[in-house]
Design an enzyme around this catalytic site. Sequence first.
Site, PDB file in Angstrom:
ATOM      1  N   LYS A  39       0.809  -1.208   0.000  1.00 53.50           N
ATOM      2  CA  LYS A  39       0.000   0.000   0.000  1.00 53.50           C
ATOM      3  C   LYS A  39       0.854   1.275   0.000  1.00 53.50           C
ATOM      4  CE  LYS A  39      -1.479   0.711   4.216  1.00 53.50           C
ATOM      5  NZ  LYS A  39      -1.224   1.959   4.909  1.00 53.50           N
ATOM      6  N   THR A  40       1.783   1.347   0.932  1.00 52.13           N
ATOM      7  CA  THR A  40       2.617   2.550   1.027  1.00 52.13           C
ATOM      8  C   THR A  40       3.473   2.685  -0.227  1.00 52.13           C
ATOM      9  OG1 THR A  40       2.752   2.093   3.376  1.00 52.13           O
ATOM     10  CG2 THR A  40       4.180   3.800   2.534  1.00 52.13           C
ATOM     11  N   ASP A 224      -3.801   8.310   2.731  1.00 54.89           N
ATOM     12  CA  ASP A 224      -3.449   6.977   3.222  1.00 54.89           C
ATOM     13  C   ASP A 224      -4.477   6.539   4.264  1.00 54.89           C
ATOM     14  OD1 ASP A 224      -1.982   4.716   3.561  1.00 54.89           O
ATOM     15  OD2 ASP A 224      -0.468   5.626   4.853  1.00 54.89           O
ATOM     16  N   GLU A 225      -4.643   5.251   4.462  1.00 53.93           N
ATOM     17  CA  GLU A 225      -5.557   4.717   5.489  1.00 53.93           C
ATOM     18  C   GLU A 225      -6.934   5.373   5.408  1.00 53.93           C
ATOM     19  OE1 GLU A 225      -4.613   2.218   7.263  1.00 53.93           O
ATOM     20  OE2 GLU A 225      -2.525   2.447   7.920  1.00 53.93           O
ATOM     21  N   GLN A 255      -9.554  -3.357   7.486  1.00 45.53           N
ATOM     22  CA  GLN A 255      -8.676  -2.936   8.580  1.00 45.53           C
ATOM     23  C   GLN A 255      -9.203  -1.696   9.276  1.00 45.53           C
ATOM     24  OE1 GLN A 255      -4.311  -3.456   8.198  1.00 45.53           O
ATOM     25  NE2 GLN A 255      -4.759  -3.854   6.054  1.00 45.53           N
ATOM     26  N   ARG A 607      -0.392  -9.461  10.670  1.00 43.78           N
ATOM     27  CA  ARG A 607       0.896  -8.871  11.037  1.00 43.78           C
ATOM     28  C   ARG A 607       2.012  -9.890  10.903  1.00 43.78           C
ATOM     29  NH1 ARG A 607      -0.156  -4.669   9.509  1.00 43.78           N
ATOM     30  NH2 ARG A 607      -1.981  -5.809   8.819  1.00 43.78           N
TER      31      ARG A 607
END
Length: 757
Positions: A39-40, A224-225, A255, A607
Amino acid sequence: MDDFSAVAQLVGSLNDAQKDAVTAPPEHRLVLAGAGSGKTRVLVHRIAWLISVENVSPLSILAVTFTNKAANEMRGRIEQLLTMPVRQLWVGTFHGIAHRMLRLHWKEAKLRQDFAILDADDQQRLVKRLIKQLDLPEDQWPHKMVTNWINSQKEEGRRPDHFDDLGDFTQRALVRVYAAYQQSCESQGLVDFAELLLRAYELCRDSADIQAHYRRKFRHILVDEFQDTNTLQYLWLKLLVGNAGVLFAVGDDDQSVYGWRGAKVENMLRLERDFRGCEVVRLEQNYRSTGTILKAANGLIERNNGRLGKNLWTDGADGAPIQLYAAFNEYDEAEFVVNRIRDYLNGPHRHSDMAILYRSNAQSRVLEEMLIRARLPYRIYGGLRFFERMEVKDALAWLRLMRNRDDDVSFERALSTPSHGVGATSLEKLRVAARESASSLWTTARRDAAMLGRTAGALNKFLDKVDAIAAQVQDLALGKLIDVVVANSGLREHYQKEKGEQAEGRLENLDEIVSAARGFERPANEQEEGIDPLSAFLAHAALEAGEGQAAAGEDSVQLMTLHAAKGLEFPIVFIVGLENGVFPSMRAVEEGNLEEERRLCYVGITRARQQLYLSYAEIRRIHGVEQIGMPSQFLKEIPPECVMETRPRAGMLRPPSFGGAREEARFGGGYGSSGGYGNRYGGGSSPSGYSAPRRSAALATPAYGGFKLGQRVTHDKFGEGTILSFEGEGERAQVEIRFRSAGVKRLVLGMAKLQAL
DNA sequence: CTAGTCGGTGTTTTT
DNA sequence: CACCGACTAG
């Protein structure tokens, strides 16, 4: 660098979906990015693509994140990719960007130039005081709740005057507090976190010039997010994007775990409706976890309704099965984790490869205890951060008072630490007088000190002290300035006198503020925008409260809540406390908010890179009371073929089998518990399909001399220890104990002369 | 004004 | 159990 090689370099390492997103034409995009799907990376590459291929000026790009960490990381990676600094690029948190706009346009935003940021703690104090002032009974109006309510109003864009008079009694009272609070902030020049956003939104909405300016400026806005945006943040983005801007939003509805503080997953759905031509790109290939872990995560999250839909996959190996450990109690659970960590440390793993995740902070205590006992270095995320510590906040209050005497919050704090002989009674008189004359405490004190009689002298001394320090400090550089304030305010002396273990740390922290200030490089843009160093430093302190817990470069096991783990990854992950009522939390179960909890579990699972451990305890002390827990319903929602139940003592693995078969596995092998609780298991299976650990009447009682598993005992020779297991029956029954110093010993119960602790 | 005791309470948290 | 806030005594 010519376009061709720039393109090759930027896009070469991306997969097709990532490439699609990065090289999309200048149109709105929603990138649905699963956990570990890069994603980043996509966000960073998109920005680099815009600049180096589409020739978009860095000036016209705004990139927004939620945390400073994410913002810093993003800036760093962009610069790395472009191999040049991009100072003109606006990258920051929602709050940071809003703050910057308000500093630039303080006049238009109807703020005073030297406005300060009120942190959550100060905000609560202020609200609390106002509740008292309005004669609302404090027990019926818990300041915490009222503060939350005010913040959520702000997050919905509502001002006190937006409420019709229709509300019920409760609402009318809340609105009254809100209005009083707001007025108090205005006159003191204070802005809370939610206010930063609301002001910035209103500024862009109401000032045609400013709106036009930013719409023209920011042609590309990247977020983002996105699943964590609240109503206000969404509206603000929409306003800034306008008709000509392009929005690039990255997020993962699965998420979304901050619904309880106002985040609206629905914003992701609204996006497709509100932003014309918004296409969705899905990133589903995962580069982080094993196939097994992904299968577990997918299986779990499938149970949620109303998902945007997405299925993570990997072309990597399946990896090892997830291991499930059914512990007797939280100590046994912690011991299990510690033992596994030890095993890994014997292999090629470092401490920091391992993370222990839990639902609530209180669960860390037992884990810490066991880690200390095992002499394993660990680090806990969360807790008080540097700029939130009492002594640090005291110093900040003094500093704020240097610039703005009307800051009542800081005035009160400075007056009381160190103590100046002006107590609660005098302060209250001062407050009343200040309210009646609609002026600040400072002004009132200067004017009416005499009314306090004997205390007047002490008060005046304080006022003079503040002025004297301010004069003395006027032309000093930031570091020296703070040093002088800390010394002359009497704060350092105050904490020197304090005894106890924490005192030393407090003094160190006071010194640390000075070094923080010396090392504080004002962000370039703020220098240009003419903010004085002290203001910049104070804003920095409020907006970026610093790391939680000692950064301690030492290689250590990582402990944190599941929430705090979002965005991180570890080779080996332990999720502990998988019991109904713990995770999912009691509150969530009661309110039926299971979907967000399930997403939290999904976050936790994803994670892990190579190995995931899950555990639950049958008995756990919660608020000092032993409670019998049932395995978390999430455990049965994970596809069983991904999981093995592990019995470390016997060193064998068997598939998890809840209910009847498990009883055989668990208790037929010689485990047992002298319980007073055996009979409570009596009933049949629970509705969820689990049965609590039932045991037959025969097995329920064979007290091993009255000892329980996990119990702490002492032995004449070996000292203190914990019971790990029992084996055999009657006279020959053996007991396995881990002694604090002597290690694990197997003893014959009848011979060992154990004493319960 | 401080220190000590009693009682109530008890997710998750960034800015 | 363990923390925090409110209240009381010196």
